[in-house]
Design a protein around this motif. Structure first.
Motif, PDB file in Angstrom:
ATOM      1  N   SER A 188       0.993  21.533  57.969  1.00  0.00           N
ATOM      2  CA  SER A 188       1.090  22.099  59.317  1.00  0.00           C
ATOM      3  C   SER A 188       2.454  22.755  59.472  1.00  0.00           C
ATOM      4  O   SER A 188       3.425  22.315  58.866  1.00  0.00           O
ATOM      5  CB  SER A 188       0.941  20.992  60.370  1.00  0.00           C
ATOM      6  OG  SER A 188      -0.279  20.303  60.227  1.00  0.00           O
ATOM      7  N   PRO A 189       2.538  23.813  60.291  1.00  0.00           N
ATOM      8  CA  PRO A 189       3.864  24.392  60.551  1.00  0.00           C
ATOM      9  C   PRO A 189       4.714  23.380  61.305  1.00  0.00           C
ATOM     10  O   PRO A 189       4.235  22.706  62.220  1.00  0.00           O
ATOM     11  CB  PRO A 189       3.544  25.616  61.413  1.00  0.00           C
ATOM     12  CG  PRO A 189       2.208  25.335  62.020  1.00  0.00           C
ATOM     13  CD  PRO A 189       1.459  24.518  61.014  1.00  0.00           C
ATOM     14  N   VAL A 190       5.963  23.241  60.905  1.00  0.00           N
ATOM     15  CA  VAL A 190       6.820  22.225  61.507  1.00  0.00           C
ATOM     16  C   VAL A 190       8.006  22.866  62.212  1.00  0.00           C
ATOM     17  O   VAL A 190       8.368  24.020  61.959  1.00  0.00           O
ATOM     18  CB  VAL A 190       7.327  21.223  60.452  1.00  0.00           C
ATOM     19  CG1 VAL A 190       6.158  20.495  59.799  1.00  0.00           C
ATOM     20  CG2 VAL A 190       8.183  21.925  59.404  1.00  0.00           C
ATOM     21  N   ALA A 191       8.609  22.093  63.113  1.00  0.00           N
ATOM     22  CA  ALA A 191       9.814  22.534  63.815  1.00  0.00           C
ATOM     23  C   ALA A 191      10.705  21.331  64.035  1.00  0.00           C
ATOM     24  O   ALA A 191      10.246  20.180  64.074  1.00  0.00           O
ATOM     25  CB  ALA A 191       9.454  23.176  65.152  1.00  0.00           C
ATOM     26  N   ASN A 192      11.993  21.581  64.150  1.00  0.00           N
ATOM     27  CA  ASN A 192      12.956  20.554  64.531  1.00  0.00           C
ATOM     28  C   ASN A 192      13.130  20.538  66.036  1.00  0.00           C
ATOM     29  O   ASN A 192      13.063  21.592  66.692  1.00  0.00           O
ATOM     30  CB  ASN A 192      14.308  20.829  63.872  1.00  0.00           C
ATOM     31  CG  ASN A 192      14.384  20.349  62.438  1.00  0.00           C
ATOM     32  OD1 ASN A 192      13.949  19.244  62.120  1.00  0.00           O
ATOM     33  ND2 ASN A 192      14.940  21.172  61.567  1.00  0.00           N
ATOM     34  N   LEU A 193      13.353  19.362  66.589  1.00  0.00           N
ATOM     35  CA  LEU A 193      13.641  19.278  68.019  1.00  0.00           C
ATOM     36  C   LEU A 193      14.922  20.027  68.370  1.00  0.00           C
ATOM     37  O   LEU A 193      15.054  20.566  69.473  1.00  0.00           O
ATOM     38  CB  LEU A 193      13.759  17.814  68.442  1.00  0.00           C
ATOM     39  CG  LEU A 193      12.427  17.063  68.510  1.00  0.00           C
ATOM     40  CD1 LEU A 193      12.661  15.571  68.618  1.00  0.00           C
ATOM     41  CD2 LEU A 193      11.595  17.560  69.693  1.00  0.00           C
ATOM     42  N   ALA A 194      15.849  20.079  67.417  1.00  0.00           N
ATOM     43  CA  ALA A 194      17.082  20.828  67.650  1.00  0.00           C
ATOM     44  C   ALA A 194      16.815  22.326  67.789  1.00  0.00           C
ATOM     45  O   ALA A 194      17.642  23.055  68.353  1.00  0.00           O
ATOM     46  CB  ALA A 194      18.081  20.575  66.529  1.00  0.00           C
ATOM     47  N   ASP A 195      15.651  22.789  67.266  1.00  0.00           N
ATOM     48  CA  ASP A 195      15.266  24.187  67.474  1.00  0.00           C
ATOM     49  C   ASP A 195      14.890  24.433  68.932  1.00  0.00           C
ATOM     50  O   ASP A 195      15.006  25.557  69.435  1.00  0.00           O
ATOM     51  CB  ASP A 195      14.074  24.557  66.581  1.00  0.00           C
ATOM     52  CG  ASP A 195      14.396  24.451  65.104  1.00  0.00           C
ATOM     53  OD1 ASP A 195      15.588  24.560  64.753  1.00  0.00           O
ATOM     54  OD2 ASP A 195      13.462  24.259  64.304  1.00  0.00           O
ATOM     55  N   MET A 196      14.420  23.381  69.604  1.00  0.00           N
ATOM     56  CA  MET A 196      14.045  23.493  71.009  1.00  0.00           C
ATOM     57  C   MET A 196      15.280  23.386  71.906  1.00  0.00           C
ATOM     58  O   MET A 196      15.384  24.055  72.929  1.00  0.00           O
ATOM     59  CB  MET A 196      13.061  22.374  71.398  1.00  0.00           C
ATOM     60  CG  MET A 196      11.851  22.205  70.482  1.00  0.00           C
ATOM     61  SD  MET A 196      10.779  23.643  70.488  1.00  0.00           S
ATOM     62  CE  MET A 196      11.021  24.236  68.809  1.00  0.00           C
ATOM     63  N   ASP A 197      16.199  22.506  71.497  1.00  0.00           N
ATOM     64  CA  ASP A 197      17.426  22.290  72.270  1.00  0.00           C
ATOM     65  C   ASP A 197      18.488  21.807  71.296  1.00  0.00           C
ATOM     66  O   ASP A 197      18.377  20.711  70.738  1.00  0.00           O
ATOM     67  CB  ASP A 197      17.183  21.235  73.357  1.00  0.00           C
ATOM     68  CG  ASP A 197      18.417  21.006  74.238  1.00  0.00           C
ATOM     69  OD1 ASP A 197      19.520  21.459  73.871  1.00  0.00           O
ATOM     70  OD2 ASP A 197      18.269  20.349  75.283  1.00  0.00           O
ATOM     71  N   ASN A 198      19.507  22.607  71.077  1.00  0.00           N
ATOM     72  CA  ASN A 198      20.513  22.248  70.074  1.00  0.00           C
ATOM     73  C   ASN A 198      21.378  21.064  70.486  1.00  0.00           C
ATOM     74  O   ASN A 198      22.223  20.606  69.700  1.00  0.00           O
ATOM     75  CB  ASN A 198      21.403  23.455  69.737  1.00  0.00           C
ATOM     76  CG  ASN A 198      22.134  24.017  70.953  1.00  0.00           C
ATOM     77  OD1 ASN A 198      22.239  23.351  71.981  1.00  0.00           O
ATOM     78  ND2 ASN A 198      22.633  25.241  70.829  1.00  0.00           N
ATOM     79  N   LYS A 199      21.177  20.543  71.685  1.00  0.00           N
ATOM     80  CA  LYS A 199      21.909  19.351  72.102  1.00  0.00           C
ATOM     81  C   LYS A 199      21.241  18.069  71.626  1.00  0.00           C
ATOM     82  O   LYS A 199      21.818  16.981  71.726  1.00  0.00           O
ATOM     83  CB  LYS A 199      22.041  19.321  73.637  1.00  0.00           C
ATOM     84  CG  LYS A 199      22.846  20.463  74.238  1.00  0.00           C
ATOM     85  CD  LYS A 199      22.989  20.278  75.733  1.00  0.00           C
ATOM     86  CE  LYS A 199      23.754  21.448  76.367  1.00  0.00           C
ATOM     87  NZ  LYS A 199      23.004  22.711  76.249  1.00  0.00           N
ATOM     88  N   VAL A 200      20.024  18.170  71.088  1.00  0.00           N
ATOM     89  CA  VAL A 200      19.314  16.982  70.621  1.00  0.00           C
ATOM     90  C   VAL A 200      19.926  16.510  69.299  1.00  0.00           C
ATOM     91  O   VAL A 200      20.058  17.289  68.351  1.00  0.00           O
ATOM     92  CB  VAL A 200      17.808  17.258  70.416  1.00  0.00           C
ATOM     93  CG1 VAL A 200      17.102  15.982  69.973  1.00  0.00           C
ATOM     94  CG2 VAL A 200      17.189  17.806  71.683  1.00  0.00           C
ATOM     95  N   THR A 201      20.304  15.258  69.245  1.00  0.00           N
ATOM     96  CA  THR A 201      20.801  14.641  68.022  1.00  0.00           C
ATOM     97  C   THR A 201      19.960  13.404  67.718  1.00  0.00           C
ATOM     98  O   THR A 201      19.266  12.878  68.604  1.00  0.00           O
ATOM     99  CB  THR A 201      22.268  14.226  68.151  1.00  0.00           C
ATOM    100  OG1 THR A 201      22.377  13.191  69.164  1.00  0.00           O
ATOM    101  CG2 THR A 201      23.142  15.409  68.530  1.00  0.00           C
ATOM    102  N   VAL A 202      20.031  12.936  66.492  1.00  0.00           N
ATOM    103  CA  VAL A 202      19.291  11.726  66.131  1.00  0.00           C
ATOM    104  C   VAL A 202      19.778  10.542  66.958  1.00  0.00           C
ATOM    105  O   VAL A 202      18.972   9.746  67.469  1.00  0.00           O
ATOM    106  CB  VAL A 202      19.431  11.438  64.623  1.00  0.00           C
ATOM    107  CG1 VAL A 202      18.809  10.090  64.276  1.00  0.00           C
ATOM    108  CG2 VAL A 202      18.768  12.534  63.806  1.00  0.00           C
ATOM    109  N   GLU A 203      21.085  10.415  67.104  1.00  0.00           N
ATOM    110  CA  GLU A 203      21.637   9.295  67.866  1.00  0.00           C
ATOM    111  C   GLU A 203      21.212   9.365  69.335  1.00  0.00           C
ATOM    112  O   GLU A 203      20.829   8.342  69.929  1.00  0.00           O
ATOM    113  CB  GLU A 203      23.168   9.301  67.766  1.00  0.00           C
ATOM    114  CG  GLU A 203      23.718   8.988  66.392  1.00  0.00           C
ATOM    115  CD  GLU A 203      23.631  10.158  65.427  1.00  0.00           C
ATOM    116  OE1 GLU A 203      23.833   9.938  64.219  1.00  0.00           O
ATOM    117  OE2 GLU A 203      23.354  11.293  65.875  1.00  0.00           O
ATOM    118  N   GLY A 204      21.253  10.570  69.912  1.00  0.00           N
ATOM    119  CA  GLY A 204      20.846  10.725  71.304  1.00  0.00           C
ATOM    120  C   GLY A 204      19.367  10.446  71.501  1.00  0.00           C
ATOM    121  O   GLY A 204      18.960   9.824  72.495  1.00  0.00           O
TER     122      GLY A 204
END
Length: 414
Positions: free
Chosen positions: A225-241
């Motif tokens: 399936s085509p994939v995306a990173n959440l950081a592509d949606m909002d660059n403020k998203v981090t793993v820790e957050g």
């Protein structure tokens, strides 16, 4: 005894204790064994259930999968539901019944020191790195609810970051109507169950693509399936957050239905707990890890599959005095069972036979029972060299080198 690691996380005015001790993990083992032996006539009400967020301190895939399995085998979740969050170094993780050679670029993984692991649950193949967050939900079997877990994640994404996401028919979480950010799988036992999923935050998509390159075989494979990173949606998203947002969403959500209990419910929970997945904390963990990282588990549990490859024979290896109207091709067919070569056939074109290569049955016999790895190639080369016994020739001739190269491409490349 080890002292409890304790600190406080403050969020929206609520303070949650963070910590777990070696003593507490031993108590979980003792108490859970007693509870599992005792047949419960009734499950507790929602108000009687408390929750914890476990945060693994390991980034080793085999350790984290062993911890997951240890908890599944030993802990009692009747009155205590747990969400575990964990991360790994670069790894390809396949489902319990999948074929690693079909799902991953094995030679690339070896070359780049990327681990390959087989988990105990079903589902498809996923790529992990430090930009990927893994979540496991533990409940009693009767309280298993995959939709509840996925909806909780989508609520956390929206509440924490304003990211709108949906759950599709395959129980993947998608954004912008088509991009997959989470895959899902589960294991349901007699008394306990877990559901785990991934969330792509800022994973290396180029490495993901190379690691999951496909091989041509006759077997069932994952549907990409085509994939995306959440950081592509909002660059403020981090793993820790994201880990924090998911944890608080989990603690503020009632145990059996989707709703918002707010900070009042959060304060009634057991909170965030750092977990050190070692054998001292979880007796027997090392044995589970050893099994999970063994070749017999990762590769030997593979269902039967066949590989067929065709290789044009270079003109310089054919009989120079003859002109061939048809393309001269070497065809290699293999059947692999439990990671071992069960059957192999060579279809040798006339031009190669006429130039002196026969591919005796004894050579092929040496391959049966060998691992579908470079072990098979080494066996082939040794068998062909054996044909030179009694002569001064101690290396493969050009035709034998060509055949060996073809075998190498079958077992070691896409």
């Amino acid at each position: 005894m080890a002292q409890s690691m304790l600190r406080k996380i403050t969020m929206r005015g609520a303070c949650i204790a963070v910590g777990i001790t070696r003593r507490s993990s031993s108590n979980y083992l003792t108490n859970s064994n007693k509870m599992i032996m005792k047949k419960k006539e009734e499950l507790p009400s929602e108000e009687e259930i408390t929750k914890s967020v476990f945060m693994s301190q390991s980034t080793d895939i085999y350790t984290n999968l062993a911890l997951e399995d240890w908890m599944y085998r030993n802990m009692d979740f009747t009155n205590h539901h747990i969400m575990m969050v964990w991360r790994n170094e670069p790894t390809v993780v396949i489902g319990r019944h999948q074929n690693p050679w079909l799902e991953a670029n094995i030679s690339h993984l070896s070359e780049k020191d990327i681990s390959l692991a087989r988990r105990n649950s079903g589902g498809g193949t996923v790529y992990h790195d430090r930009g990927n967050l893994n979540i496991t939900f533990f409940t009693p079997r009767e309280r298993y609810d995959r939709k509840y877990n996925l909806e909780l994640i989508t609520r956390a994404l929206y509440r924490g970051f304003g990211i709108k996401s949906d759950i599709n028919k395959r129980d993947d979480i998608i954004v912008r109507d088509k991009y997959k950010i989470s895959g899902t799988a589960a294991k349901l036992g007699r008394t306990t169950a877990y559901h785990h999923c991934t969330l792509l935050v800022n994973a290396n998509k180029a490495d993901l693509s190379r690691a999951l390159a496909k091989r041509e075989t006759k077997a069932t494979e994952s549907t990409p399936s085509p994939v995306a990173n959440l950081a592509d949606m909002d660059n403020k998203v981090t793993v820790e957050g994201l880990q924090t947002a998911l944890g608080y969403e989990y603690l503020r959500t009632p145990a059996l239905h989707i709703g918002d209990g707010g900070e009042g419910l959060i304060m009634k929970q057991r909170g965030f707990q750092y977990v050190n997945p070692t054998n001292n904390w979880f007796p027997g963990l090392a044995d589970i890890k050893k099994e999970l990282q063994s070749w017999e588990w990762c590769f030997g549990r593979t269902p039967v599959f066949t590989v067929s490859r065709t290789f044009p024979v270079p003109a310089e290896l054919l009989m120079p005095s003859k002109v061939y109207t048809a393309t001269q091709e070497l065809v290699i067919n293999m059947t692999v069972e439990k990671g071992l070569i069960n059957d192999v056939t060579l279809q040798i074109p006339p031009g190669l036979i006429e130039s002196g290569f026969y591919g005796e049955a004894s050579v092929i016999t040496h391959l049966k029972g060998k691992r579908f790895t470079s072990e098979a190639l080494n066996a082939l080369q040794d068998a062909m060299l054996t044909r030179h016994s009694g002569s001064d020739v101690k290396k493969l001739d050009e035709k034998e080198q060509f055949v060996a190269k073809c075998f190498d491409q079958v077992v070691n490349t896409i």
